[in-house]
Design an enzyme around this catalytic site. Structure first.
Site, PDB file in Angstrom:
ATOM      1  N   TYR A  99      45.427  -6.942 -32.025  1.00 13.87           N
ATOM      2  CA  TYR A  99      43.979  -7.143 -32.145  1.00 13.87           C
ATOM      3  C   TYR A  99      43.261  -5.952 -31.524  1.00 13.87           C
ATOM      4  O   TYR A  99      43.770  -5.332 -30.586  1.00 13.87           O
ATOM      5  CB  TYR A  99      43.547  -8.410 -31.404  1.00 13.87           C
ATOM      6  CG  TYR A  99      43.978  -9.696 -32.060  1.00 13.87           C
ATOM      7  CD1 TYR A  99      43.166 -10.328 -32.992  1.00 13.87           C
ATOM      8  CD2 TYR A  99      45.205 -10.271 -31.754  1.00 13.87           C
ATOM      9  CE1 TYR A  99      43.555 -11.513 -33.594  1.00 13.87           C
ATOM     10  CE2 TYR A  99      45.608 -11.459 -32.363  1.00 13.87           C
ATOM     11  CZ  TYR A  99      44.779 -12.067 -33.272  1.00 13.87           C
ATOM     12  OH  TYR A  99      45.174 -13.236 -33.872  1.00 13.87           O
ATOM     13  N   TYR A 138      53.009 -11.593 -34.018  1.00 12.03           N
ATOM     14  CA  TYR A 138      53.082 -10.905 -32.722  1.00 12.03           C
ATOM     15  C   TYR A 138      53.776 -11.756 -31.681  1.00 12.03           C
ATOM     16  O   TYR A 138      53.796 -12.983 -31.759  1.00 12.03           O
ATOM     17  CB  TYR A 138      51.702 -10.439 -32.247  1.00 12.03           C
ATOM     18  CG  TYR A 138      50.620 -11.504 -32.117  1.00 12.03           C
ATOM     19  CD1 TYR A 138      50.459 -12.224 -30.941  1.00 12.03           C
ATOM     20  CD2 TYR A 138      49.741 -11.760 -33.168  1.00 12.03           C
ATOM     21  CE1 TYR A 138      49.454 -13.172 -30.812  1.00 12.03           C
ATOM     22  CE2 TYR A 138      48.730 -12.709 -33.056  1.00 12.03           C
ATOM     23  CZ  TYR A 138      48.588 -13.405 -31.878  1.00 12.03           C
ATOM     24  OH  TYR A 138      47.597 -14.345 -31.762  1.00 12.03           O
ATOM     25  N   ARG A 148      53.953 -15.593 -32.384  1.00  9.79           N
ATOM     26  CA  ARG A 148      52.961 -16.279 -33.207  1.00  9.79           C
ATOM     27  C   ARG A 148      53.173 -15.805 -34.628  1.00  9.79           C
ATOM     28  O   ARG A 148      53.230 -14.608 -34.890  1.00  9.79           O
ATOM     29  CB  ARG A 148      51.531 -15.923 -32.758  1.00  9.79           C
ATOM     30  CG  ARG A 148      51.147 -16.641 -31.476  1.00  9.79           C
ATOM     31  CD  ARG A 148      49.924 -17.517 -31.647  1.00  9.79           C
ATOM     32  NE  ARG A 148      50.093 -18.585 -32.617  1.00  9.79           N
ATOM     33  CZ  ARG A 148      49.112 -19.095 -33.352  1.00  9.79           C
ATOM     34  NH1 ARG A 148      47.901 -18.618 -33.267  1.00  9.79           N
ATOM     35  NH2 ARG A 148      49.342 -20.083 -34.194  1.00  9.79           N
ATOM     36  N   HIS A 151      48.780 -15.092 -38.988  1.00  7.12           N
ATOM     37  CA  HIS A 151      47.688 -16.057 -39.117  1.00  7.12           C
ATOM     38  C   HIS A 151      46.352 -15.350 -39.102  1.00  7.12           C
ATOM     39  O   HIS A 151      46.224 -14.254 -38.541  1.00  7.12           O
ATOM     40  CB  HIS A 151      47.746 -17.097 -37.984  1.00  7.12           C
ATOM     41  CG  HIS A 151      47.579 -16.489 -36.629  1.00  7.12           C
ATOM     42  ND1 HIS A 151      48.622 -15.885 -35.946  1.00  7.12           N
ATOM     43  CD2 HIS A 151      46.496 -16.345 -35.827  1.00  7.12           C
ATOM     44  CE1 HIS A 151      48.183 -15.423 -34.792  1.00  7.12           C
ATOM     45  NE2 HIS A 151      46.886 -15.680 -34.692  1.00  7.12           N
ATOM     46  N   HIS A 153      42.384 -16.183 -38.009  1.00  4.99           N
ATOM     47  CA  HIS A 153      41.497 -17.138 -37.327  1.00  4.99           C
ATOM     48  C   HIS A 153      40.181 -17.257 -38.098  1.00  4.99           C
ATOM     49  O   HIS A 153      39.631 -16.257 -38.554  1.00  4.99           O
ATOM     50  CB  HIS A 153      41.146 -16.644 -35.920  1.00  4.99           C
ATOM     51  CG  HIS A 153      42.298 -16.555 -34.985  1.00  4.99           C
ATOM     52  ND1 HIS A 153      42.653 -17.579 -34.144  1.00  4.99           N
ATOM     53  CD2 HIS A 153      43.188 -15.569 -34.745  1.00  4.99           C
ATOM     54  CE1 HIS A 153      43.694 -17.220 -33.413  1.00  4.99           C
ATOM     55  NE2 HIS A 153      44.045 -15.997 -33.762  1.00  4.99           N
TER      56      HIS A 153
HETATM   57 FE   LIG Z   1      45.816 -14.921 -33.049  1.00  4.50          FE
END
Ligand SMILES: [Fe+3]
Lengths: 224, 206
Positions: A99, A138, A148, A151, A153
């Site tokens: 991110y 990640y 994870r 995905h 969000h």
């Molecule tokens: Fe996330």
């Protein structure tokens, strides 16, 4: 006197979930107080052109690394009525699973052409569309090697409809061990985008993700 | 406005998910924690007494819960909420929305607002309160309402009366002095889990 609602479950192998999940059952809201639990967000979003195209920083800028994808869907309430003019906020990791958030300390590669933050509104029929880069999975917990899965969000806010959710990808090897997926059980399928081909467009593929806002995410209807 | 009596052809709701740790901070750029200023730089103000709420969100270990997204919702000085159904209400305050949103970096928050009033037109008037929704990593949306310690209307509030007496105390904002310019300050700690856990509420539909 007290009436109880759900007992929220704690996500397995999730520290934050353990630290922050209420241990007591939720209390049922008495009927006389229910209306006041549906916040009505005013329309103060000034969306700039290009915010629904997360594959570029701005129109005319180079495309980000990775597979460009298109995500479309319809947002309705439990009765199938479209949620219109609703603000959708979108955030996802880049192709490397990183991110741009200042608190992402993973050290994974950044892409100078990818912000990973977008916004759009649903139209009069509740439809939405945005473009992004297929995110990478990640390693969320290096200490226990928990990943994870890929995905995206999404936060939906319009009138009083309110939902924060995530769209997942079919066949991701990390899906089955994801704590939130485990809590969702069979209903996890509702959160998987349905892949479709985009033959004449500049995308790797598209995903259809219809969203139903219900349960304790109440929805105000202006038309009733 | 509720649909609890309609039970036909319901669609299965999409699963909620957690906020995660990386909610984009910049998406809150247009949000304000000052409900007394509906637009920046204008002199018109809402009716009522301006106050400041100072609070924090704590986890089961008593540590501040960082990175939460908080949403506040309240009625105006006459106890009227601004919704599509009240746009022509005679007691609507055109200079008050009653909605605020904030992403707390460290778990603390400070909200400038007006003290909500009691809508005596209702069959079951609510005590002055502020609805607080919390989105956080590791947990789906939780919601509660915060009340003013010592307000006489608390004695008859249907929500306060619906929970045990010892729990009511945990929803009370306590007076804590004044700001430099004379606004009353109220303080509250929200405990997400464990000892002295804040009561959270659930909808009948779930
Ligand atoms: Fe996330």
């Amino acid at each position: 006197m007290t009436r109880y609602g759900r007992q929220i479950e704690i996500g397995p192998t999730d520290n934050t979930s353990n630290e922050r999940t209420p241990r007591n059952r939720l209390h049922i809201i008495p009927e006389e107080a229910r209306a006041s639990f549906a916040p009505y967000a005013p329309y103060n979003y000034g969306i700039n052109p290009g915010e629904a195209d997360m594959t570029r920083l701005a129109p005319g800028r180079p495309r980000a690394e990775g597979d460009p994808i298109k995500v479309i869907g319809k947002i309705t309430d439990e009765f199938g009525r479209p949620i219109k003019n609703s603000l959708i906020e979108i955030w996802n990791a880049n192709k490397y699973g990183r991110y741009t958030h200042i608190e992402d300390h993973s050290g994974l590669a950044l892409d100078p052409n990818f912000l990973g933050i977008g916004r759009t509104l649903t139209d009069q029929n509740g439809h939405y569309e945005f473009w992004t880069i297929r995110p990478g999975a990640y390693l969320a917990r290096p200490d226990i090697n928990r990943w994870r899965p890929k995905h995206i969000h999404m936060s939906i806010r319009g009138g009083s409809s309110r939902l924060i959710t995530q769209m997942y990808f079919k066949g991701d090897p990390h899906n089955d061990s994801d704590p939130m997926r485990i809590l969702m059980g069979d209903n996890f399928d509702k959160n998987i985008g349905i892949e479709f081909e985009t033959p004449d467009e500049d995308f790797n593929c598209g995903y259809k993700f219809d969203i139903v806002i219900g349960g304790r995410n109440p929805t105000f209807f202006e038309d009733i | 406005m509720t649909h609890s009596n309609a039970k036909i052809n319901r669609l299965t709701p999409t699963n909620e998910d957690t906020l995660g740790p990386y909610y984009p901070i910049s998406l809150c750029d247009n949000d304000s924690m000052d409900m007394t200023e509906i637009r920046r730089g204008i002199i018109l103000e809402p009716r009522g007494e301006k106050i400041v709420i100072e609070g924090c969100i704590k986890d089961i270990n008593g540590n501040l819960a960082n990175g939460c997204l908080l949403e506040f919702w309240q009625a105006n000085a006459d106890g009227v909420y601004r919704t599509p159904l009240t746009e022509t209400h005679p007691k609507l305050d055109p200079w008050f929305n009653g909605y605020a949103r904030h992403r707390t970096k460290d778990g603390n928050f400070s909200l400038k607002t007006i003290r909500p009033g009691v809508n005596t037109d209702l069959d079951h008037p609510r005590a002055p309160n502020i609805t607080l929704t919390i989105f956080s990593d590791g947990i789906m949306r939780v919601v509660t309402q915060l009340f003013f310690d010592g307000d006489p209307a608390n004695e008859n509030d249907p929500l306060l009366l619906s929970i045990d007496k010892n729990l009511r105390e945990r929803l009370l904002m306590k007076p804590a002095g004044e700001t430099d310019n004379g606004l009353k300050i109220y303080k509250i700690d929200i405990i997400m889990a464990g000892d002295n856990e804040t009561p959270f509420f659930d909808d009948l539909l779930s």
